[in-house]
Design an enzyme around this catalytic site. Structure first.
Site, PDB file in Angstrom:
ATOM      1  N   SER A   1       0.833  -1.194   0.000  1.00 55.10           N
ATOM      2  CA  SER A   1       0.000   0.000   0.000  1.00 55.10           C
ATOM      3  C   SER A   1       0.876   1.255   0.000  1.00 55.10           C
ATOM      4  O   SER A   1       1.708   1.431  -0.881  1.00 55.10           O
ATOM      5  CB  SER A   1      -0.956  -0.042   1.193  1.00 55.10           C
ATOM      6  OG  SER A   1      -1.951   0.938   1.083  1.00 55.10           O
TER       7      SER A   1
ATOM      8  N   ASP B   1      -9.456  -3.154  -6.126  1.00 50.56           N
ATOM      9  CA  ASP B   1      -8.586  -2.262  -5.362  1.00 50.56           C
ATOM     10  C   ASP B   1      -8.558  -0.909  -6.059  1.00 50.56           C
ATOM     11  O   ASP B   1      -8.400  -0.834  -7.282  1.00 50.56           O
ATOM     12  CB  ASP B   1      -7.180  -2.862  -5.297  1.00 50.56           C
ATOM     13  CG  ASP B   1      -6.275  -2.177  -4.293  1.00 50.56           C
ATOM     14  OD1 ASP B   1      -6.284  -0.933  -4.226  1.00 50.56           O
ATOM     15  OD2 ASP B   1      -5.547  -2.896  -3.580  1.00 50.56           O
TER      16      ASP B   1
ATOM     17  N   HIS C   1      -8.562  -4.128  -1.512  1.00 53.88           N
ATOM     18  CA  HIS C   1      -7.322  -3.661  -0.907  1.00 53.88           C
ATOM     19  C   HIS C   1      -7.026  -4.431   0.381  1.00 53.88           C
ATOM     20  O   HIS C   1      -7.866  -4.498   1.284  1.00 53.88           O
ATOM     21  CB  HIS C   1      -7.410  -2.164  -0.611  1.00 53.88           C
ATOM     22  CG  HIS C   1      -6.087  -1.531  -0.324  1.00 53.88           C
ATOM     23  ND1 HIS C   1      -5.088  -1.431  -1.260  1.00 53.88           N
ATOM     24  CD2 HIS C   1      -5.589  -0.960   0.815  1.00 53.88           C
ATOM     25  CE1 HIS C   1      -4.043  -0.824  -0.737  1.00 53.88           C
ATOM     26  NE2 HIS C   1      -4.309  -0.542   0.520  1.00 53.88           N
TER      27      HIS C   1
END
Length: 318
Positions: A158, A255, A285
Site C-alpha cells: 500500500s 482495489d 485492498h
C-alpha cells in the site's frame, strides 16, 4: 477497474468498512493503536530479532529499524527492507511482525522493518527520507548485521509500496546502494488518481476514493494532482523508468490502486525492466491480510514469495 468481489472472499468481504478516513477518525485509530505498545523483542529459537536505529542523514531523529534474521546462520544472507502500509498516516514497523517472521522462516533471508515518520505531522519527504536512511544503513552495516550487501530488495504494501518504489528511484539516481529487486504489493503510486472523476469505487473495500484524497493530501501537504510534486513522492509521475531493478507488482481488480499499478507495471515493461504483474480478479485492498486463509489470498502470497526467492536466492552471493 473491474467489479465483483472474488468468490473466495465472499460473503465475509461484503460488510468490510467503506467509510472514509478523516482527521477525526485518524485520531481515534491512532489512540487505539497506542494502546498496543511496541511489541517486546520476541525470544525465538529459529529467528534472531534486534532493534536498531539508522542514523538520519541530516542528523535528525534516528530511524527505528527492527531486523529479523535466521538464527544460527553464519554466512551473510540476502535482505528485504520492508515498509509497512497505512495510507502514509497510520501504522508502524511492528504491525507486520508475524508476516516478517514467516518470511524469514520460509526463505532464510533477513527482513529489516522500518518505522518511518507519518503524515500529516511529518509530510513528504519525511517518510521517504527515513526509508532511504534505513536502506543506506542496511547496506553500510551489512557485515555487522550478517547481510549480503549485494542482495538487497526493497518492498512494501500500500503506502509502503509507494515508498518502496520511491526509495528505489532515489537509490537508482544516487547510484550508491545497489537494489536487486522491488516488491510492490498494491502500491500507492499516483496522487493523480484522486482527480479521476470516472473512477468507480463501489466494489472497493478498506480504502476508497475519499480516504485516498485524505491520505495523499496529508502526505504531500498540497492538493493531490498539483504541479511540481516530486516523482519520489508519487513514483507514477516518473517519466524515465529505464535501468530500474526487476519488480513484482500485485493488486486486485477491486482495489482503488488497480489502474495506477497496472499502468506502472506496463510502463516499467516498456522501459525494458523485468516485471511480474499479478492481478487478482475480485481482490480488494489488503484482501490477503484480512482473509489470509482464502485460496486466492494464499495464491497471491505464494506469487510474491516465489518472485522474491528467485530474485534473492537464485543469484550467487556477492
Amino acid at each position: 477497474m473491474a467489479s465483483a468481489l472474488h468468490p473466495d472472499l465472499l460473503p465475509a468481504a461484503r460488510p468490510l468498512p467503506r467509510g472514509s478516513l478523516t482527521a477525526r477518525r485518524l485520531r481515534a485509530v491512532r489512540w487505539l493503536t497506542r494502546l498496543r505498545k511496541v511489541p517486546h523483542l520476541p525470544r525465538l529459537d529459529d529467528v534472531d530479532v534486534e532493534d536498531h536505529a539508522a542514523p538520519a542523514p541530516d542528523g535528525g531523529r534516528p530511524v527505528p529499524v527492527r531486523v529479523y534474521r535466521p538464527a544460527g546462520v553464519d554466512e551473510p544472507v540476502p535482505a528485504l527492507l520492508w515498509l509497512h502500509g497505512g495510507g502514509f498516516v497510520l501504522g508502524d514497523a511492528y504491525q507486520d511482525e508475524k508476516a516478517n517472521l514467516a518470511l524469514v522462516r520460509d526463505l532464510g533471508i533477513a527482513v529489516a522493518a522500518v518505522d518511518y515518520r507519518l503524515a500529516p505531522e511529518e509530510p513528504s519527504p519525511a517518510g521517504l527520507d527515513d526509508a532511504d536512511a534505513a536502506l543506506r544503513w542496511l547496506h553500510g552495516s551489512a557485515a555487522d548485521l550478517g547481510v549480503d550487501a549485494g542482495r538487497l530488495a526493497v518492498g512494501g504494501a500500500s503506502a509502503g509500496g509507494g515508498l518502496a518504489a520511491g526509495v528505489v528511484l532515489r537509490a537508482h539516481d544516487a547510484g550508491e546502494v545497489p537494489v536487486t529487486f522491488q516488491l510492490l504489493i498494491y502500491p500507492m503510486l499516483d496522487d493523480r488518481t484522486v482527480t479521476r472523476a470516472d473512477l468507480d469505487d463501489g466494489d472497493c473495500r478498506m480504502w476508497i476514493a475519499a480516504s485516498n484524497r485524505f491520505g495523499w493530501s496529508a502526505y504531500l501537504g498540497v492538493e493531490p494532482g498539483s504541479d511540481g510534486i516530486s516523482a519520489y513522492a508519487a513514483p507514477a509521475r516518473r517519466e524515465d523508468l529505464t535501468d530500474l531493478p526487476p519488480a513484482w507488482i500485485g493488486v486486485g481488480t477491486c482495489d482503488l490502486f488497480h489502474d495506477e499499478d497496472v499502468a506502472y507495471a506496463d510502463r516499467l515493461t516498456d522501459a525494458g525492466v523485468a516485471v511480474e504483474l499479478h492481478v487478482t480478479p475480485g481482490g480488494y485492498h489488503a484482501f490477503d491480510l484480512l482473509q489470509a486463509k482464502a485460496g486466492v489470498s494464499r495464491a497471491f502470497r505464494a506469487s510474491w514469495v516465489a518472485a522474491l526467492r528467485a530474485a534473492l536466492l537464485d543469484l550467487p552471493p556477492a
